[in-house]
Design an enzyme around this catalytic site. Sequence first.
Site, mmCIF file in Angstrom:
data_model
loop_
_atom_site.group_PDB
_atom_site.id
_atom_site.type_symbol
_atom_site.label_atom_id
_atom_site.label_comp_id
_atom_site.label_asym_id
_atom_site.label_seq_id
_atom_site.Cartn_x
_atom_site.Cartn_y
_atom_site.Cartn_z
ATOM 1 N N SER A 121 0.818 -1.214 0.000
ATOM 2 C CA SER A 121 0.000 0.000 0.000
ATOM 3 C C SER A 121 0.849 1.260 0.000
ATOM 4 C CB SER A 121 -0.860 0.048 1.266
ATOM 5 O OG SER A 121 -1.707 -1.048 1.324
ATOM 6 N N HIS A 142 -1.080 -2.611 -7.262
ATOM 7 C CA HIS A 142 -1.786 -2.311 -6.010
ATOM 8 C C HIS A 142 -3.300 -2.429 -6.201
ATOM 9 C CE1 HIS A 142 -3.004 0.802 -2.787
ATOM 10 N NE2 HIS A 142 -2.895 -0.386 -2.235
ATOM 11 N N GLU A 154 -3.769 0.255 -9.043
ATOM 12 C CA GLU A 154 -2.684 1.214 -9.309
ATOM 13 C C GLU A 154 -1.462 0.440 -9.801
ATOM 14 O OE1 GLU A 154 -2.733 5.053 -6.422
ATOM 15 O OE2 GLU A 154 -2.426 3.176 -5.382
ATOM 16 N N ASN A 192 -3.673 5.997 -1.443
ATOM 17 C CA ASN A 192 -3.420 6.044 0.002
ATOM 18 C C ASN A 192 -2.739 7.331 0.461
ATOM 19 O OD1 ASN A 192 -4.709 3.682 0.639
ATOM 20 N ND2 ASN A 192 -2.907 2.427 0.200
HETATM 21 P P1 NAD Z 1 -3.879 -9.416 6.101
HETATM 22 O O1 NAD Z 1 -3.375 -9.190 7.473
HETATM 23 O O2 NAD Z 1 -5.326 -9.711 5.875
HETATM 24 O O3 NAD Z 1 -3.068 -10.603 5.385
HETATM 25 C C1 NAD Z 1 -1.682 -10.675 5.359
HETATM 26 C C2 NAD Z 1 -1.301 -12.147 5.201
HETATM 27 O O4 NAD Z 1 0.100 -12.231 4.977
HETATM 28 C C3 NAD Z 1 -1.620 -12.983 6.455
HETATM 29 O O5 NAD Z 1 -2.414 -14.107 6.097
HETATM 30 C C4 NAD Z 1 -0.237 -13.376 6.943
HETATM 31 O O6 NAD Z 1 -0.205 -14.659 7.553
HETATM 32 C C5 NAD Z 1 0.549 -13.381 5.629
HETATM 33 N N1 NAD Z 1 1.987 -13.344 5.820
HETATM 34 C C6 NAD Z 1 2.707 -12.651 6.739
HETATM 35 N N2 NAD Z 1 4.016 -12.936 6.621
HETATM 36 C C7 NAD Z 1 4.122 -13.824 5.586
HETATM 37 C C8 NAD Z 1 5.203 -14.498 4.993
HETATM 38 N N3 NAD Z 1 6.458 -14.344 5.427
HETATM 39 N N4 NAD Z 1 4.957 -15.349 3.970
HETATM 40 C C9 NAD Z 1 3.696 -15.539 3.515
HETATM 41 N N5 NAD Z 1 2.618 -14.926 4.053
HETATM 42 C C10 NAD Z 1 2.836 -14.079 5.075
HETATM 43 O O7 NAD Z 1 -3.425 -8.133 5.274
HETATM 44 P P2 NAD Z 1 -4.020 -7.594 3.885
HETATM 45 O O8 NAD Z 1 -5.030 -6.552 4.183
HETATM 46 O O9 NAD Z 1 -4.365 -8.755 3.014
HETATM 47 O O10 NAD Z 1 -2.743 -6.827 3.310
HETATM 48 C C11 NAD Z 1 -1.750 -7.503 2.549
HETATM 49 C C12 NAD Z 1 -0.980 -6.494 1.702
HETATM 50 O O11 NAD Z 1 -1.898 -5.815 0.833
HETATM 51 C C13 NAD Z 1 -0.265 -5.402 2.500
HETATM 52 O O12 NAD Z 1 0.942 -5.065 1.847
HETATM 53 C C14 NAD Z 1 -1.262 -4.254 2.444
HETATM 54 O O13 NAD Z 1 -0.647 -3.002 2.607
HETATM 55 C C15 NAD Z 1 -1.802 -4.420 1.039
HETATM 56 N N6 NAD Z 1 -3.123 -3.813 0.799
HETATM 57 C C16 NAD Z 1 -4.081 -3.838 1.776
HETATM 58 C C17 NAD Z 1 -5.317 -3.243 1.542
HETATM 59 C C18 NAD Z 1 -6.392 -3.250 2.591
HETATM 60 O O14 NAD Z 1 -7.371 -2.485 2.475
HETATM 61 N N7 NAD Z 1 -6.301 -4.069 3.623
HETATM 62 C C19 NAD Z 1 -5.587 -2.645 0.298
HETATM 63 C C20 NAD Z 1 -4.590 -2.668 -0.687
HETATM 64 C C21 NAD Z 1 -3.355 -3.252 -0.423
#
Ligand code: NAD
Length: 293
Positions: A121, A142, A154, A192
Amino acid sequence: MTIEIQRIGVVGAGQMGSGIAQVCAQAGYHVVMTDVTEDRLKAGLATVNGNLAKAVAKEQITEGDRTKALSLISTNPDYIGFADCDLVIEAASENEDVKRKIFAKLCPVLKPTGMIASNTSSISITRLAASTDRPERFIGIHFMNPVPRMQLVELIRGIATEDQTFEASKAFILRLGKVTTVSEDFPAFIVNRILLPMINESIYTLYEGVGSVEAIDTAMKLGANHPMGPLQLADFIGLDTCLSVMQVLHEGLADSKYRPCPLLVKYVEAGWLGRKTQRGFYDYRSGTPVPTR
Ligand code: NAD
């Protein structure tokens, strides 16, 4: 030479990774997904299954579409499953160290022509790319949350990203039926950079006692016509992710206007991360969201 994408890898089966796996499978790509534990992988697949079942119930897709999409997704706790992927999308927690360690494990097994994308993000694509053996085939893709519903993606080029990688990523997003917007590689990109300071300000508004959780969300829903209040949205994104993005903005742009609100820090320290842990600015445990302040 155009890069042909057929097989996709997804690292992280959380809310974003599972959504990305779903839309890729629905577009006919083979998908392999990994996470840190089998339980997380099972939960990710259950989310995909649930989303697809809901789409069948709403007659948006057929039962046949659902089974076909599910049959295209496999899980593998080991990185060797990514060896022949054309594109691996990293969607693990928003932490630079975690992401770097993933790339260190991925690069030695991924075929030399394989592209790597991060769904970060906020973190610098150029810096993440530099930690891999293929910065020219590295890009920021993204997606927005929830991935199956949100139209925008994005695209962020790092300083070394080649045209072929950029064009192949654009074609991939088009095949998913989504719209691309291009952002330069600066902290938190476009969406963001604008959205998170607004959410952070809503938390300051709560912290300074200007309004309650309910008052702030009602104000922005009915007063600014936002579909969700900013605190509701923060819970939806995940408060850990919101904090990480504010920290990247604060450190990356060195401007005090991006200072994360201490109340946001407190919620994250409590493990109250929003919907994904059942508690944040609202408590979701009873089924009806109840404000926590
Ligand atoms: P989340 O907490 O729902 O999921 C993250 C996952 O990553 C978890 O299941 C965790 O176990 C896993 N993980 C952690 N370390 C790991 C590793 N070493 N190997 C494999 N898996 C691993 O988080 P999310 O909301 O899905 O966010 C994930 C990414 O997407 C982040 O970079 C976040 O910034 C980005 N993102 C989030 C949003 C949002 O609204 N939540 C929107 C766009 C982008």
